[in-house]
Design an enzyme around this catalytic site. Structure first.
Site, PDB file in Angstrom:
ATOM      1  N   LYS A  41       0.830  -1.209   0.000  1.00 44.03           N
ATOM      2  CA  LYS A  41       0.000   0.000   0.000  1.00 44.03           C
ATOM      3  C   LYS A  41       0.867   1.262   0.000  1.00 44.03           C
ATOM      4  CE  LYS A  41      -2.023  -1.072   3.907  1.00 44.03           C
ATOM      5  NZ  LYS A  41      -1.247  -2.290   4.237  1.00 44.03           N
ATOM      6  N   ARG A  45      -9.466   0.542   9.204  1.00 38.72           N
ATOM      7  CA  ARG A  45      -9.000  -0.789   9.547  1.00 38.72           C
ATOM      8  C   ARG A  45      -9.980  -1.532  10.424  1.00 38.72           C
ATOM      9  NH1 ARG A  45      -3.333   0.347   9.180  1.00 38.72           N
ATOM     10  NH2 ARG A  45      -2.139  -1.558   9.013  1.00 38.72           N
ATOM     11  N   ARG A  92      11.818  -5.662   4.547  1.00 39.10           N
ATOM     12  CA  ARG A  92      11.627  -4.214   4.330  1.00 39.10           C
ATOM     13  C   ARG A  92      12.622  -3.402   5.169  1.00 39.10           C
ATOM     14  NH1 ARG A  92       5.822  -1.936   5.141  1.00 39.10           N
ATOM     15  NH2 ARG A  92       5.982  -3.039   7.110  1.00 39.10           N
ATOM     16  N   ARG A 101      11.609  -1.496  10.763  1.00 41.89           N
ATOM     17  CA  ARG A 101      10.588  -0.975  11.669  1.00 41.89           C
ATOM     18  C   ARG A 101      10.466  -1.868  12.899  1.00 41.89           C
ATOM     19  NH1 ARG A 101       5.388   0.219   7.913  1.00 41.89           N
ATOM     20  NH2 ARG A 101       4.419  -0.960   9.595  1.00 41.89           N
ATOM     21  N   ARG A 109      -0.321  -8.983  13.261  1.00 40.68           N
ATOM     22  CA  ARG A 109      -0.979  -7.972  12.416  1.00 40.68           C
ATOM     23  C   ARG A 109      -1.801  -8.640  11.316  1.00 40.68           C
ATOM     24  NH1 ARG A 109       4.351  -5.064  11.014  1.00 40.68           N
ATOM     25  NH2 ARG A 109       3.187  -3.956   9.412  1.00 40.68           N
TER      26      ARG A 109
HETATM   27  P1  AP5 Z   1       4.890  -1.557   1.735  1.00 40.42           P
HETATM   28  O1  AP5 Z   1       4.517  -0.687   0.583  1.00 40.42           O
HETATM   29  O2  AP5 Z   1       5.701  -0.950   2.839  1.00 40.42           O
HETATM   30  O3  AP5 Z   1       3.593  -2.305   2.311  1.00 40.42           O
HETATM   31  P2  AP5 Z   1       2.358  -1.758   3.139  1.00 40.42           P
HETATM   32  O4  AP5 Z   1       1.154  -2.433   2.608  1.00 40.42           O
HETATM   33  O5  AP5 Z   1       2.361  -0.260   3.161  1.00 40.42           O
HETATM   34  O6  AP5 Z   1       2.738  -2.382   4.540  1.00 40.42           O
HETATM   35  P3  AP5 Z   1       2.699  -1.836   6.021  1.00 40.42           P
HETATM   36  O7  AP5 Z   1       3.352  -2.870   6.884  1.00 40.42           O
HETATM   37  O8  AP5 Z   1       3.241  -0.427   6.118  1.00 40.42           O
HETATM   38  O9  AP5 Z   1       1.209  -1.837   6.293  1.00 40.42           O
HETATM   39  P4  AP5 Z   1       0.558  -1.870   7.622  1.00 40.42           P
HETATM   40  O10 AP5 Z   1      -0.823  -1.603   7.147  1.00 40.42           O
HETATM   41  O11 AP5 Z   1       0.730  -3.026   8.498  1.00 40.42           O
HETATM   42  O12 AP5 Z   1       1.337  -0.752   8.436  1.00 40.42           O
HETATM   43  P5  AP5 Z   1       0.952   0.710   8.835  1.00 40.42           P
HETATM   44  O13 AP5 Z   1       2.178   1.504   8.785  1.00 40.42           O
HETATM   45  O14 AP5 Z   1      -0.259   1.168   8.085  1.00 40.42           O
HETATM   46  O15 AP5 Z   1       5.658  -2.838   1.127  1.00 40.42           O
HETATM   47  C1  AP5 Z   1       6.185  -3.824   1.996  1.00 40.42           C
HETATM   48  C2  AP5 Z   1       7.549  -4.289   1.458  1.00 40.42           C
HETATM   49  O16 AP5 Z   1       7.345  -4.992   0.244  1.00 40.42           O
HETATM   50  C3  AP5 Z   1       8.534  -3.159   1.141  1.00 40.42           C
HETATM   51  O17 AP5 Z   1       9.810  -3.574   1.497  1.00 40.42           O
HETATM   52  C4  AP5 Z   1       8.415  -2.970  -0.376  1.00 40.42           C
HETATM   53  O18 AP5 Z   1       9.626  -2.523  -0.954  1.00 40.42           O
HETATM   54  C5  AP5 Z   1       8.084  -4.399  -0.818  1.00 40.42           C
HETATM   55  N1  AP5 Z   1       7.196  -4.457  -1.975  1.00 40.42           N
HETATM   56  C6  AP5 Z   1       6.089  -3.728  -2.218  1.00 40.42           C
HETATM   57  N2  AP5 Z   1       5.509  -4.113  -3.356  1.00 40.42           N
HETATM   58  C7  AP5 Z   1       6.265  -5.137  -3.837  1.00 40.42           C
HETATM   59  C8  AP5 Z   1       6.198  -5.986  -4.992  1.00 40.42           C
HETATM   60  N3  AP5 Z   1       5.215  -5.882  -5.879  1.00 40.42           N
HETATM   61  N4  AP5 Z   1       7.129  -6.926  -5.159  1.00 40.42           N
HETATM   62  C9  AP5 Z   1       8.125  -7.063  -4.241  1.00 40.42           C
HETATM   63  N5  AP5 Z   1       8.271  -6.305  -3.160  1.00 40.42           N
HETATM   64  C10 AP5 Z   1       7.334  -5.353  -2.948  1.00 40.42           C
HETATM   65  O19 AP5 Z   1       0.450   0.499  10.334  1.00 40.42           O
HETATM   66  C11 AP5 Z   1       1.361   0.145  11.354  1.00 40.42           C
HETATM   67  C12 AP5 Z   1       0.598  -0.036  12.651  1.00 40.42           C
HETATM   68  O20 AP5 Z   1      -0.058   1.201  13.032  1.00 40.42           O
HETATM   69  C13 AP5 Z   1      -0.549  -1.072  12.639  1.00 40.42           C
HETATM   70  O21 AP5 Z   1      -0.085  -2.373  12.838  1.00 40.42           O
HETATM   71  C14 AP5 Z   1      -1.419  -0.567  13.784  1.00 40.42           C
HETATM   72  O22 AP5 Z   1      -0.853  -0.907  15.018  1.00 40.42           O
HETATM   73  C15 AP5 Z   1      -1.326   0.926  13.638  1.00 40.42           C
HETATM   74  N6  AP5 Z   1      -2.392   1.450  12.769  1.00 40.42           N
HETATM   75  C16 AP5 Z   1      -2.222   2.010  11.527  1.00 40.42           C
HETATM   76  N7  AP5 Z   1      -3.404   2.389  11.016  1.00 40.42           N
HETATM   77  C17 AP5 Z   1      -4.345   2.053  11.942  1.00 40.42           C
HETATM   78  C18 AP5 Z   1      -5.757   2.164  11.981  1.00 40.42           C
HETATM   79  N8  AP5 Z   1      -6.448   2.694  10.956  1.00 40.42           N
HETATM   80  N9  AP5 Z   1      -6.408   1.693  13.076  1.00 40.42           N
HETATM   81  C19 AP5 Z   1      -5.734   1.165  14.117  1.00 40.42           C
HETATM   82  N10 AP5 Z   1      -4.386   1.034  14.147  1.00 40.42           N
HETATM   83  C20 AP5 Z   1      -3.700   1.457  13.070  1.00 40.42           C
END
Ligand code: AP5
Length: 214
Positions: free
Chosen positions: A13, A88, A122, A155, A166
């Protein structure tokens, strides 16, 4: 255009939102990045976020909703935004739908093993938050950001135990959200498990803008 990106942790994402932010000049609102910024600043709110995030738990709805509402009210969101990581929970989805007109909802999906491999490999820049992967998107110089020369780090919540937690939470929460949105919008499902990032981006851009140009 107001875009919502749904999908499990590590599906890509943030990677696609970063592309759209530059090519279409729409702000990228990542709740995860907002929380990590606060943690980095060492604020009381940041300490609260850290206690949830580092264990792989969700931040409580009231805190998340307040942060997102405040961000969306800022002037740079007038013409649209990309929401990454929100909603979420069903409650967050209901609040979002009640307050804002959404134009597109994209649901990215991939196999669990794919996302675990992506997350554990990552690395992110601790200064500008650029996203890398040790295998699929390495930086030119090991451990150094291509854009700002910041240090690349893993991270806190990217250790395998927290990643599995998660994923489990995502599996429980996503179906009610999609069912809810499907009554009002066309939710576009896109398989994002291909390791060719250009192909995944092309599919998403085609669905959103009708073209595949990066
Ligand atoms: P990346 O683009 O970083 O993936 P992502 O989907 O953004 O993953 P996240 O782990 O950031 O999502 P998340 O939703 O768990 O975390 P968030 O920060 O929102 O890609 C991942 C890796 O793959 C990278 O290394 C990239 O280079 C590689 N890649 C990408 N595409 C690729 C491809 N096609 N081929 C190969 N490699 C590829 O949330 C973190 C925490 O915050 C949550 O766990 C929760 O505790 C809290 N939080 C956030 N939002 C909320 C909410 N709305 N409600 C409650 N808690 C929340």
């Amino acid at each position: 255009m107001r875009i919502v990106l749904l999908g499990p942790p590590g599906v890509g994402k943030g990677t696609i939102a970063t592309t759209i932010r530059y090519t279409h000049e729409i702000p990228h609102i990542s709740t995860g990045d907002m929380f990590r910024d606060e943690i980095k600043k060492g604020t009381e709110l940041g300490k609260k976020f850290a206690s949830y995030i580092h264990e792989g738990h969700l931040v409580p709805d009231d805190l998340v909703i307040a942060c997102v509402k405040a961000r969306i009210e800022q002037a740079d969101c007038n013409e649209g935004f990309i929401l990454d990581g929100f909603p979420r929970t069903l409650e967050q989805a209901q609040v979002l739908h009640g307050e804002i007109k959404i134009d597109e909802i994209i649901h990215l999906f991939a196999y669990d093993e794919t996302v675990v491999e992506r997350i554990t490999g990552r690395r992110v820049c601790e200064d500008c938050a650029a996203i890398y992967h040790q295998t699929y998107r390495p930086s030119k110089e090991d451990g150094v950001c291509d854009y700002c020369s910041g240090r690349l780090v893993q991270r806190e919540d990217d250790k395998e135990g927290s990643v599995r937690k998660r994923l489990e939470i995502h599996c429980q929460q996503i179906r009610p959200i999609i069912d809810f949105f499907s009554r009002e919008y066309q939710v576009i499902d896109i398989y994002a498990g291909l390791n060719d990032r250009r192909k995944v981006k092309a599919r998403i851009l085609k669905a959103l803008f009708g073209h595949q140009n990066l």
